[in-house]
Design a protein around this motif. Sequence first.
Motif: not given
Lengths: 494, 95
Positions: A5-10, A27-29, A47-56
């Motif tokens: 989670n400490k990463l940036g976009i780049e 996403t989990d981090a 929106t954790p469920d949405m997040a996991r679906d979008m990450a997959k």
Amino acid sequence: MSDLNKLGIEGARDALKQGGVTSVELTDACLQAIEDAGALNAFVHGTPDMARDMAKAADQRIKSGDATAMTGIPLGIKDLFCVRGVPTQAASGILRGFRPEYESTVTHNLWDAGAVMLGKLNMDEFAMGSSNESSTYGPAVNPWQGRDGAKLTAGGSSGGSASAVAADLCLAATGTDTGGSIRQPAALTGIVGLKPTYGRVSRWGVIAYASSLDQAGPMTKSVRDAAIMLGAMASVDEKDSTSANIPVPDFEAAITGDIRGQKIGIPREYRMEGMPADIDALWRQGAEMLRDAGAEIVDISLPHTKYALPAYYVIAPAEASSNLARYDGVRYGHRAKLGQGDGIVDMYEKTRAEGFGPEVQRRVMIGTYVLSAGFYDAYYNRARKVRALIKRDFDQAFADGVDAILAPATPSAAFPLGSAKDGDPVAMYLNDVFTVTLNLAGLPGIAVPVGQDADGLPLGLQMIGRPFEEGALLNQASVLERAAGFVAKPDRWW
Amino acid sequence: MSITENEARKVAHLARIRVEDEALPALAQELSSILQFMEQLNEVDVEGVEPMTGVTPMRLKRRDDVVTTGEMADKVLSNAPDAREGFFAVPKVVE
């Protein structure tokens, strides 16, 4: 890899590309970091469920070789952006329970690019405020602590976005800026915040505060991240009649680190009486850094600066009173319980008295007053004329060959929550003194963390660019960022 | 310029925000102090200056006057505090 989670976009983009990490892991981090950071009150609808679906889905897309720079990047979204099916209430009681049936253009663009939605972020009610204290959710808290552990404001109105990015709850966040609402919170939390040129980013589906001033932009951990994210947010949009018909360039490619021979203006009117020594020193240091990088520092004058705040506090409430007329208890959100014999006007008045907080009520009433018969010319029209003069000041500076302007972002470091509670509203308005001018002129501006005050709190500087030249502005800001070398992070207490 | 209690009552009504009588003096004072802050604008010479509407000097975009979307009454009504039979329901409007 730990602490993803400490990463940036780049950093995340490069790691995802190399396959060392997945979007699901990123996403989990972030979701874990959000869960552990309730004390910051930054995320208000997860929106954790949405997040996991979008990450997959993002991981699939990366595998198939169809990824953009934003694919798989977990983001926080300010509560002002409509996201289909997700609570969206502009931090207002009047929109409690509202779930939009449609998607804002900005979030649509971000999801299209493959970004991941972590949840909605705290803010001042209807983006009206400079400390996040007007939120119906209660204030977002700055991850940076004051002396003796004092809880500080994360700024406003995008205080939740600033707190979340500074505390590494997400890789980046969206913000909106009407009078400084991206740049002020960014400066108070030690992150980067970019307000694009008016018209660069679509306002469609972004709950309106003051339509001629509102502009959405990225809040990120670096200047390069801001360039990447702006590229994904911006578009030419038929659904916003003020969206500029100008193609979106590759902002990241504009970052070369070379500003030799460029002219950077220092506006003398921004040297305010009573400005803290820390801010003044930081501003001088910033100018030195740009000079060392080969820029020419020139003294410039923006003579109407002093009148930007009063003009803003006529124009913005006027537009707000009109925009917020739609919250009437009929189509969405809260409706007051009515008494026997109450008619429709009682319904409007009770609903709005219950649903709007004090600062929103104040601004709606001021706006109503300055637009009312007999006062329209004295206040509203006069303010619009002064606005024209403020824009003319900037036009003149750019016509004289200035490439960008360097100024402070805020008149102080982050202040304690509650410190302005009983004070007069005008004192809070002064927070926007260095930022509102650009909104009135429609110009792009960026806050970059440059130093720390005596208490170790982050301080930022602001760079102001030419209209629709965000690429050049990001390049100039990247030079300031590199020279300042700001790497401090808040000690974790939450 | 200072606002009287009566003017505060009027502006609250125009804004359709219920303000109880006992809250009017404080409201009048607050609005007065904000307006006082705006009085600074009177120092500026605005002779011959056109009032600014938007920052981008462009003609407002036009589109053909045709229906582009619709047939979604359920979605339009889905967030209404009171919707019945495909309509928004409100208290009696006409006496």
